[in-house]
Scaffold this motif. Structure first.
Motif, PDB file in Angstrom:
ATOM      1  N   SER A  94      43.254 -99.811   9.812  1.00 62.91           N
ATOM      2  CA  SER A  94      43.413-100.021   8.367  1.00 62.91           C
ATOM      3  C   SER A  94      44.753-100.688   8.057  1.00 62.91           C
ATOM      4  N   GLN A  95      45.820-100.223   8.715  1.00 60.86           N
ATOM      5  CA  GLN A  95      47.140-100.820   8.510  1.00 60.86           C
ATOM      6  C   GLN A  95      47.156-102.291   8.923  1.00 60.86           C
ATOM      7  N   GLU A 118      39.894-102.689   9.724  1.00 57.66           N
ATOM      8  CA  GLU A 118      38.857-101.662   9.691  1.00 57.66           C
ATOM      9  C   GLU A 118      37.507-102.237   9.246  1.00 57.66           C
ATOM     10  N   LYS A 119      37.481-103.006   8.172  1.00 52.30           N
ATOM     11  CA  LYS A 119      36.215-103.550   7.653  1.00 52.30           C
ATOM     12  C   LYS A 119      35.633-104.616   8.574  1.00 52.30           C
ATOM     13  N   ARG A 148      34.402-102.338  11.974  1.00 54.08           N
ATOM     14  CA  ARG A 148      33.415-101.257  11.812  1.00 54.08           C
ATOM     15  C   ARG A 148      31.970-101.679  12.070  1.00 54.08           C
ATOM     16  N   ARG A 176      40.952 -95.610  11.908  1.00 52.60           N
ATOM     17  CA  ARG A 176      41.730 -94.977  10.842  1.00 52.60           C
ATOM     18  C   ARG A 176      42.102 -96.030   9.832  1.00 52.60           C
TER      19      ARG A 176
END
Length: 107
Positions: free
Chosen positions: A86-87, A91-92, A95, A107
């Protein structure tokens, strides 16, 4: 995909996916999976933004293989990349392409 049975093999697989990564590790004696993934983490977002979808899917397959391998390989990819996805703004992107075990580490 190549066998990731050594940090050098992982580095070679990443160079194959992302040729620009070769310049980041050239001349370095990378002796641990953590060192390889730590070098990749700050750059992977840019690599994936410029990559076609099939390359993102291939990278996620490599990530899944590292997670499934357990031990140092799983620990390196989880702690140095997935736990910071995420940082890193990943993430997107990651996933939809990751298997269940790797998605649990995001995370």
């Amino acid at each position: 995909m190549m066998s990731m049975d050594s940090p050098a093999a992982l580095a070679a697989a990443l160079r194959e996916l992302f040729p620009a990564f070769a310049g980041e590790i050239e001349g370095d004696d990378l002796t641990s999976y953590h060192e390889v993934v730590q070098r990749l983490a700050p750059r992977i977002t840019g690599y994936l933004q410029a990559a076609p979808e099939r390359r993102t899917a291939a990278f996620c397959k490599l990530v899944d293989e590292l997670v499934a391998a357990g031990g140092d390989r799983e620990n390196a990819i989880s702690t140095c990349l997935l736990e910071h996805a995420s940082q890193l703004g990943l993430e997107k992107t990651l996933r939809p392409h990751l298997g269940a075990a790797a998605r649990q580490e995001l995370r």
